[in-house]
Scaffold this active site. Structure first.
Site, PDB file in Angstrom:
ATOM      1  N   ARG A 181       0.823  -1.216   0.000  1.00 17.32           N
ATOM      2  CA  ARG A 181       0.000   0.000   0.000  1.00 17.32           C
ATOM      3  C   ARG A 181       0.852   1.259   0.000  1.00 17.32           C
ATOM      4  NH1 ARG A 181      -3.268  -3.702   0.069  1.00 17.32           N
ATOM      5  NH2 ARG A 181      -2.096  -3.915  -1.804  1.00 17.32           N
ATOM      6  N   SER A 256     -10.761  -0.242   2.671  1.00 16.96           N
ATOM      7  CA  SER A 256     -10.131  -0.562   3.958  1.00 16.96           C
ATOM      8  C   SER A 256      -9.606   0.729   4.570  1.00 16.96           C
ATOM      9  CB  SER A 256      -8.959  -1.520   3.747  1.00 16.96           C
ATOM     10  OG  SER A 256      -9.436  -2.690   3.130  1.00 16.96           O
ATOM     11  N   GLU A 363      -5.274   4.121   5.812  1.00 18.56           N
ATOM     12  CA  GLU A 363      -4.767   3.868   4.457  1.00 18.56           C
ATOM     13  C   GLU A 363      -5.015   5.047   3.504  1.00 18.56           C
ATOM     14  OE1 GLU A 363      -5.622  -0.053   2.562  1.00 18.56           O
ATOM     15  OE2 GLU A 363      -6.316   1.180   0.904  1.00 18.56           O
TER      16      GLU A 363
HETATM   17  C1  LIG Z   1     -15.268   0.205  -1.699  1.00 16.39           C
HETATM   18  C2  LIG Z   1     -13.772   0.376  -1.840  1.00 16.39           C
HETATM   19  C3  LIG Z   1     -12.950  -0.732  -1.959  1.00 16.39           C
HETATM   20  C4  LIG Z   1     -11.558  -0.576  -2.103  1.00 16.39           C
HETATM   21  N1  LIG Z   1     -10.787  -1.699  -2.220  1.00 16.39           N
HETATM   22  C5  LIG Z   1      -9.447  -1.585  -2.381  1.00 16.39           C
HETATM   23  C6  LIG Z   1      -8.627  -2.762  -2.526  1.00 16.39           C
HETATM   24  O1  LIG Z   1      -9.115  -3.885  -2.526  1.00 16.39           O
HETATM   25  N2  LIG Z   1      -7.284  -2.583  -2.646  1.00 16.39           N
HETATM   26  C7  LIG Z   1      -6.718  -1.340  -2.676  1.00 16.39           C
HETATM   27  O2  LIG Z   1      -5.485  -1.259  -2.796  1.00 16.39           O
HETATM   28  N3  LIG Z   1      -7.468  -0.221  -2.560  1.00 16.39           N
HETATM   29  C8  LIG Z   1      -8.813  -0.305  -2.419  1.00 16.39           C
HETATM   30  N4  LIG Z   1      -9.585   0.828  -2.287  1.00 16.39           N
HETATM   31  C9  LIG Z   1      -8.943   2.144  -2.287  1.00 16.39           C
HETATM   32  C10 LIG Z   1      -8.979   2.855  -3.677  1.00 16.39           C
HETATM   33  O3  LIG Z   1      -9.970   2.319  -4.494  1.00 16.39           O
HETATM   34  C11 LIG Z   1      -7.643   2.761  -4.398  1.00 16.39           C
HETATM   35  O4  LIG Z   1      -6.625   3.331  -3.628  1.00 16.39           O
HETATM   36  C12 LIG Z   1      -7.688   3.463  -5.765  1.00 16.39           C
HETATM   37  O5  LIG Z   1      -6.524   3.148  -6.492  1.00 16.39           O
HETATM   38  C13 LIG Z   1      -7.813   4.967  -5.659  1.00 16.39           C
HETATM   39  O6  LIG Z   1      -8.029   5.470  -6.972  1.00 16.39           O
HETATM   40  P1  LIG Z   1      -8.737   6.847  -7.207  1.00 16.39           P
HETATM   41  O7  LIG Z   1      -8.661   7.123  -8.662  1.00 16.39           O
HETATM   42  O8  LIG Z   1     -10.090   6.836  -6.614  1.00 16.39           O
HETATM   43  O9  LIG Z   1      -7.779   7.838  -6.400  1.00 16.39           O
HETATM   44  P2  LIG Z   1      -8.214   9.198  -5.663  1.00 16.39           P
HETATM   45  O10 LIG Z   1      -8.995   8.854  -4.444  1.00 16.39           O
HETATM   46  O11 LIG Z   1      -8.812  10.136  -6.626  1.00 16.39           O
HETATM   47  O12 LIG Z   1      -6.785   9.715  -5.197  1.00 16.39           O
HETATM   48  C14 LIG Z   1      -6.101   9.060  -4.151  1.00 16.39           C
HETATM   49  C15 LIG Z   1      -4.694   9.657  -4.013  1.00 16.39           C
HETATM   50  O13 LIG Z   1      -3.926   9.335  -5.169  1.00 16.39           O
HETATM   51  C16 LIG Z   1      -3.513  10.519  -5.829  1.00 16.39           C
HETATM   52  N5  LIG Z   1      -3.640  10.251  -7.263  1.00 16.39           N
HETATM   53  C17 LIG Z   1      -4.745   9.809  -7.914  1.00 16.39           C
HETATM   54  N6  LIG Z   1      -4.463   9.646  -9.224  1.00 16.39           N
HETATM   55  C18 LIG Z   1      -3.159   9.976  -9.380  1.00 16.39           C
HETATM   56  C19 LIG Z   1      -2.293  10.016 -10.493  1.00 16.39           C
HETATM   57  N7  LIG Z   1      -2.706   9.664 -11.705  1.00 16.39           N
HETATM   58  N8  LIG Z   1      -1.008  10.413 -10.299  1.00 16.39           N
HETATM   59  C20 LIG Z   1      -0.575  10.761  -9.068  1.00 16.39           C
HETATM   60  N9  LIG Z   1      -1.358  10.759  -7.967  1.00 16.39           N
HETATM   61  C21 LIG Z   1      -2.639  10.369  -8.134  1.00 16.39           C
HETATM   62  C22 LIG Z   1      -4.443  11.616  -5.357  1.00 16.39           C
HETATM   63  O14 LIG Z   1      -3.816  12.893  -5.417  1.00 16.39           O
HETATM   64  C23 LIG Z   1      -4.693  11.178  -3.921  1.00 16.39           C
HETATM   65  O15 LIG Z   1      -3.619  11.583  -3.120  1.00 16.39           O
HETATM   66  C24 LIG Z   1     -10.980   0.709  -2.141  1.00 16.39           C
HETATM   67  C25 LIG Z   1     -11.821   1.838  -2.032  1.00 16.39           C
HETATM   68  C26 LIG Z   1     -13.198   1.676  -1.905  1.00 16.39           C
HETATM   69  C27 LIG Z   1     -14.072   2.882  -1.800  1.00 16.39           C
END
Ligand SMILES: Cc1cc2nc3c(=O)[nH]c(=O)nc-3n(C[C@H](O)[C@H](O)[C@H](O)COP(=O)(O)OP(=O)(O)OC[C@H]3O[C@@H](n4cnc5c(N)ncnc54)[C@H](O)[C@@H]3O)c2cc1C
Length: 372
Positions: A181, A256, A363
């Site tokens: 992570r 999580s 996380e």
């Molecule tokens: C129901 C649920 C289940 C989930 N299950 C998992 C799981 O099984 N495993 C897991 O690892 N995670 C899980 N997550 C967490 C999440 O989905 C992941 O971390 C996902 O990759 C976040 O993507 P996002 O586009 O929504 O990022 P955002 O929430 O939009 O951004 C998160 C962070 O990343 C940065 N960021 C986003 N895109 C970029 C980019 N292109 N370049 C640089 N920085 C960037 C943002 O600035 C911010 O700091 C879950 C979340 C939810 C709500």
């Protein structure tokens, strides 16, 4: 709110850029899966990688605070007005080469669409990451993982905007320090991922299954047809509220909420002894503990439950509750504020620390607010 850095001149230069739209209506409650958080200065929607690069470079050149957002599924954002500009990634190109297994996705592509396309092309290696919300570009940021797989297994390189220099180049996955992570992009301003390149297997089979619950469901740890593994993963995730379904408040979460703690083996022994003393041998003998870099990994969800927090805590009517399907997700029941979420996060963290002496670490990325 006072902020002189986002001047009218900069706003008009932003709005003149190709593939860029300014949107002043959106709040973080609209942009995050927790449906929480206040109002940014503005939201700059970027439909192409070059638009993202130009917008970030322009804002950085004028020291305008910004936050890159895609799916908003790993964000905890403060209530009220926020002195930052959201750069919203909507560059969702996707190129799947069935013959070679090479997949290139724009950062704003919906991650599960990438998985679905790869699986329907018979490509293997990301089927266990089915159903994870958010974008392709965010997958390296915290090295997303689930069901025994992580993006580091298949990530070849990322197209990165290096923010200190403003240059765009493809950099190898090995330069990102991917770990559990974590990457050196998380919690930093190192750069913005504009696209990801994955290399997948082409024989129609999944990676060998490493996660007990999934292997049992499939019938063993072997390689299985990718579509069957995807279906099984989605079913398991739905049962835990880990696939976003708008009408189900158990999924209004950031997934999580705490990482699984990695502790010294002596600490793991002490936790197990505490469980034995209070809950008996059967429970203690079943305590999850696995070897990990830096010690042993414990299960945050298991500790939360043993510390006395049941699914759905603190009960009906509370604005924020633990999911009724999984103790590791903190969920907005519809009318919560971020301050309610932070209060429950503190209660759970402090409760686990009191009982087991282990401090759980959140996380998601926190913006304008802190658990401490
Ligand atoms: C129901 C649920 C289940 C989930 N299950 C998992 C799981 O099984 N495993 C897991 O690892 N995670 C899980 N997550 C967490 C999440 O989905 C992941 O971390 C996902 O990759 C976040 O993507 P996002 O586009 O929504 O990022 P955002 O929430 O939009 O951004 C998160 C962070 O990343 C940065 N960021 C986003 N895109 C970029 C980019 N292109 N370049 C640089 N920085 C960037 C943002 O600035 C911010 O700091 C879950 C979340 C939810 C709500």
């Amino acid at each position: 709110m006072s902020d002189s850095s986002l001047t009218h001149d900069i706003q008009s230069r932003l709005s003149e850029l190709a593939d860029v739209t300014l949107d002043d209506r959106l709040t973080f409650a609209d942009l995050t899966t927790l449906h929480l958080g206040g109002r940014p200065r503005t939201v700059v929607r970027c439909a192409t990688a070059s638009a993202v690069a130009e917008v970030v470079t322009l804002l950085d050149a004028h020291s305008v605070p910004l936050l890159v957002v895609a799916g908003g599924s790993n964000l905890v954002v403060a209530d009220g007005d926020l002195d930052l500009v959201v750069v919203l990634l909507e560059n969702d190109s996707l190129d799947v080469d069935v013959a070679t297994g090479r997949v290139v996705a724009g950062a704003g592509a919906v991650w599960d669409d990438v998985v679905a396309a790869a699986v329907s092309a018979g490509l293997g290696g990301i089927e266990c990451l089915s159903g994870i919300p958010g974008s392709a570009g965010a997958t390296p940021v915290q090295n997303v993982g689930a069901y025994g797989a992580e993006i580091a297994d298949v990530l070849v390189q990322v197209q990165l905007l290096d923010r200190p220099t403003g240059t765009v180049s493809w950099v190898p996955a090995s330069s990102l320090d991917l770990a559990y992570r974590y990457s050196n992009l998380k919690f930093t301003s190192r750069g913005v991922v504009l696209a990801v390149e994955l290399h997948l297997s082409t024989d129609g089979l999944s990676a060998p299954l490493r996660f007990g619950e999934l292997a049992r469901r499939m019938g063993g740890t072997a390689r299985w047809p990718v579509a069957a593994v995807r279906d099984a993963v989605l079913e398991l995730r739905r049962g835990k509220g880990m696939v976003v379904v708008e009408e189900d408040h158990d999924t209004w979460s950031a997934g999580s909420f705490f990482t699984n703690p990695v502790v010294d083996p002596a600490v793991a022994d002490a936790v197990q002894a505490a469980v034995r003393a209070t809950r008996g041998d059967d429970d203690a003998d079943r305590m999850p503990r696995f070897p990990a870099d830096g010690g042993e990994k414990l299960s945050a969800a298991w500790l939360i439950e043993r510390a006395g927090f049941a699914k759905g805590h603190p009960g009906d009517g509370a604005p924020v509750r633990l999911s009724t399907k999984h103790t590791l997700a903190l969920t907005n029941r519809g009318a919560a504020k971020t301050s309610d979420l932070v209060a429950l996060a503190r209660e759970v963290r402090d409760g686990v620390r009191e009982v087991f002496g282990v401090t759980l670490v959140p996380e998601p990325v926190w913006i304008g607010v802190s658990i401490d």
